[in-house]
Design an enzyme around this catalytic site. Structure first.
Site, PDB file in Angstrom:
ATOM      1  N   GLU A 115     -25.799  30.005 -13.612  1.00  0.00           N
ATOM      2  CA  GLU A 115     -24.621  29.783 -13.689  1.00  0.00           C
ATOM      3  C   GLU A 115     -23.441  31.490 -12.674  1.00  0.00           C
ATOM      4  OE1 GLU A 115     -21.723  28.061 -16.654  1.00  0.00           O
ATOM      5  OE2 GLU A 115     -21.909  26.473 -14.664  1.00  0.00           O
ATOM      6  N   LYS A 121     -20.620  32.663 -14.065  1.00  0.00           N
ATOM      7  CA  LYS A 121     -19.837  32.523 -14.187  1.00  0.00           C
ATOM      8  C   LYS A 121     -19.133  33.801 -15.182  1.00  0.00           C
ATOM      9  CE  LYS A 121     -19.197  30.651 -19.017  1.00  0.00           C
ATOM     10  NZ  LYS A 121     -19.751  29.826 -20.365  1.00  0.00           N
ATOM     11  N   LYS A 132     -18.617  23.802 -10.213  1.00  0.00           N
ATOM     12  CA  LYS A 132     -18.187  24.160 -11.772  1.00  0.00           C
ATOM     13  C   LYS A 132     -17.235  23.518 -11.809  1.00  0.00           C
ATOM     14  CE  LYS A 132     -20.811  22.771 -15.646  1.00  0.00           C
ATOM     15  NZ  LYS A 132     -20.687  24.082 -16.809  1.00  0.00           N
ATOM     16  N   GLU A 152     -21.831  14.546 -16.577  1.00  0.00           N
ATOM     17  CA  GLU A 152     -21.471  16.042 -18.038  1.00  0.00           C
ATOM     18  C   GLU A 152     -20.773  14.786 -18.746  1.00  0.00           C
ATOM     19  OE1 GLU A 152     -21.033  20.116 -18.473  1.00  0.00           O
ATOM     20  OE2 GLU A 152     -19.287  18.981 -19.567  1.00  0.00           O
ATOM     21  N   ASN A 205     -24.311  18.218 -22.557  1.00  0.00           N
ATOM     22  CA  ASN A 205     -23.731  19.449 -22.773  1.00  0.00           C
ATOM     23  C   ASN A 205     -24.143  20.372 -24.065  1.00  0.00           C
ATOM     24  OD1 ASN A 205     -22.728  21.747 -22.954  1.00  0.00           O
ATOM     25  ND2 ASN A 205     -20.482  21.038 -21.249  1.00  0.00           N
ATOM     26  N   GLU A 212     -27.938  21.516 -20.295  1.00  0.00           N
ATOM     27  CA  GLU A 212     -26.379  22.105 -20.665  1.00  0.00           C
ATOM     28  C   GLU A 212     -26.156  23.272 -21.200  1.00  0.00           C
ATOM     29  OE1 GLU A 212     -23.117  20.448 -18.401  1.00  0.00           O
ATOM     30  OE2 GLU A 212     -24.404  19.136 -17.473  1.00  0.00           O
ATOM     31  N   SER A 213     -25.966  24.100 -21.303  1.00  0.00           N
ATOM     32  CA  SER A 213     -25.412  25.406 -22.612  1.00  0.00           C
ATOM     33  C   SER A 213     -26.452  25.770 -23.766  1.00  0.00           C
ATOM     34  CB  SER A 213     -23.698  24.676 -23.317  1.00  0.00           C
ATOM     35  OG  SER A 213     -23.079  24.650 -21.843  1.00  0.00           O
TER      36      SER A 213
HETATM   37  O1  LIG Z   1     -18.659  28.253 -21.694  1.00  0.00           O
HETATM   38  C1  LIG Z   1     -17.479  27.930 -22.519  1.00  0.00           C
HETATM   39  O2  LIG Z   1     -17.164  29.024 -23.120  1.00  0.00           O
HETATM   40  C2  LIG Z   1     -17.078  26.891 -22.124  1.00  0.00           C
HETATM   41  C3  LIG Z   1     -15.406  26.089 -23.500  1.00  0.00           C
HETATM   42  C4  LIG Z   1     -15.215  25.796 -22.653  1.00  0.00           C
HETATM   43  C5  LIG Z   1     -15.149  24.411 -22.291  1.00  0.00           C
HETATM   44  C6  LIG Z   1     -16.101  24.120 -21.066  1.00  0.00           C
HETATM   45  C7  LIG Z   1     -16.850  25.745 -21.183  1.00  0.00           C
HETATM   46  N1  LIG Z   1     -18.079  25.795 -20.407  1.00  0.00           N
HETATM   47  C8  LIG Z   1     -18.346  25.166 -19.567  1.00  0.00           C
HETATM   48  C9  LIG Z   1     -20.104  25.228 -19.309  1.00  0.00           C
HETATM   49  O3  LIG Z   1     -20.491  24.043 -20.046  1.00  0.00           O
HETATM   50  C10 LIG Z   1     -21.478  26.095 -19.248  1.00  0.00           C
HETATM   51  O4  LIG Z   1     -20.563  27.395 -18.574  1.00  0.00           O
HETATM   52  C11 LIG Z   1     -22.191  26.135 -19.032  1.00  0.00           C
HETATM   53  O5  LIG Z   1     -22.862  25.064 -19.915  1.00  0.00           O
HETATM   54  C12 LIG Z   1     -23.257  26.718 -19.669  1.00  0.00           C
HETATM   55  O6  LIG Z   1     -23.582  27.076 -20.362  1.00  0.00           O
HETATM   56  P1  LIG Z   1     -23.648  28.854 -21.141  1.00  0.00           P
HETATM   57  O7  LIG Z   1     -25.443  29.201 -20.434  1.00  0.00           O
HETATM   58  O8  LIG Z   1     -23.523  28.410 -22.947  1.00  0.00           O
HETATM   59  O9  LIG Z   1     -23.429  29.880 -20.795  1.00  0.00           O
END
Ligand SMILES: O=C(O)c1ccccc1NCC(=O)[C@H](O)[C@H](O)COP(=O)(O)O
Length: 253
Positions: free
Chosen positions: A54, A56, A115, A160, A181, A211-212
């Site tokens: 991603e 980001k 996204k 999601e 997520n 995810e995340s």
């Molecule tokens: O990433 C955040 O801080 C966030 C806060 C509020 C709503 C959504 C958020 N993120 C969107 C996502 O789902 C993530 O960017 C994506 O899944 C990647 O997550 P990561 O690998 O933990 O950066």
């Protein structure tokens, strides 16, 4: 806009309020997408874990902002073995833009996920992408018609979810690609057990994405052992060298 079914963190409410005010497109889009399933199959064949990396620039839980050019970061992710990319287009809270999405998609040959926090049909018509994200929690009863509307335009759709009810709603709506997520949008905390708890309830014919919160090789292995067909990873790839980070995580098996 459908009110979220449960309390969300103030940062998320701010994101939703901004999303509700964002205009839609003037003309109905028609896209010819690069296949996400073909990209995942190619990655598996090459011995790479299918990772959606991603782009980001920042987020409510990111310290500071990544100032790397999004196209340079995207190319580095692909060079590192990413099967597909995710590009934030949410401007106010993630530093994303539709221009970033356009430039990245033009620069790479892998599928690119848009996204963003899409709340109504007209917002589907503001940018071409190969895959588009629809968040079950924020669409409620609109999920099924929004999924149909996105497909009618040619988009592949990543739905999601975060809870069992949202997973059931995604399945009932006909979702073929579902992302669990691990981040709870109510508290913004991350728990990889979320995916482990929901994965067994997903049908075998659904492509399941974790995810995340995936940060290490062990996290990748943990999600794959729990049934992830792919992983969506942002911060752990954006923090530092995107190519090296992507190589490390796609080579986790
Ligand atoms: O990433 C955040 O801080 C966030 C806060 C509020 C709503 C959504 C958020 N993120 C969107 C996502 O789902 C993530 O960017 C994506 O899944 C990647 O997550 P990561 O690998 O933990 O950066």
């Amino acid at each position: 806009m459908n009110e979220p079914t449960r309390e969300v963190a103030p940062e998320v409410q701010s994101i939703l309020d901004a999303a509700a005010d964002r205009p839609g497109g003037d003309e109905r889009l028609s896209v010819t997408p690069r296949s996400l399933s073909a990209a995942f199959t190619a990655a598996e064949r090459d011995g790479r874990v299918p990772v959606i990396a991603e782009v980001k620039p920042t987020s409510p839980t990111t310290d500071g902002e990544h100032d790397a050019d999004p196209v340079a970061a995207a190319k580095a992710m692909v060079d590192g073995g990413a099967a597909a990319l995710s590009v934030l287009t949410e401007p106010e809270h993630f530093g994303g833009s539709i221009e970033n999405l356009r430039r990245v998609r033009e620069a790479v040959d892998v599928p690119v996920l848009r996204k963003d926090f899409i709340l109504r049909e007209a917002q589907l018509d503001t940018a071409d992408s190969d895959v588009i994200l629809l968040i079950a929690r924020f669409l409620g009863d609109d999920l099924e018609p929004m999924l149909a509307a996105a497909r009618d335009r040619g988009f592949q759709v990543l739905v999601e979810v975060h809870t069992k009810d949202e997973l059931d709603a995604a399945i009932d709506a006909g979702a073929e690609v579902i992302g669990v997520n691990n981040r709870d949008l109510a508290k913004l905390d991350v728990d990889l057990a979320t995916f482990e708890q929901l994965a067994p309830d997903a049908p075998d014919d659904v492509t399941l994405i974790a995810e995340s919160g995936v940060a290490t090789v062990d996290d990748v292995r943990r999600m794959r052992e729990a049934g992830a067909d792919g992983l969506l990873i942002g911060s752990a790839i954006m923090d530092g060298d995107p190519q090296t980070n992507t190589e490390r995580l796609t080579g986790a098996e």
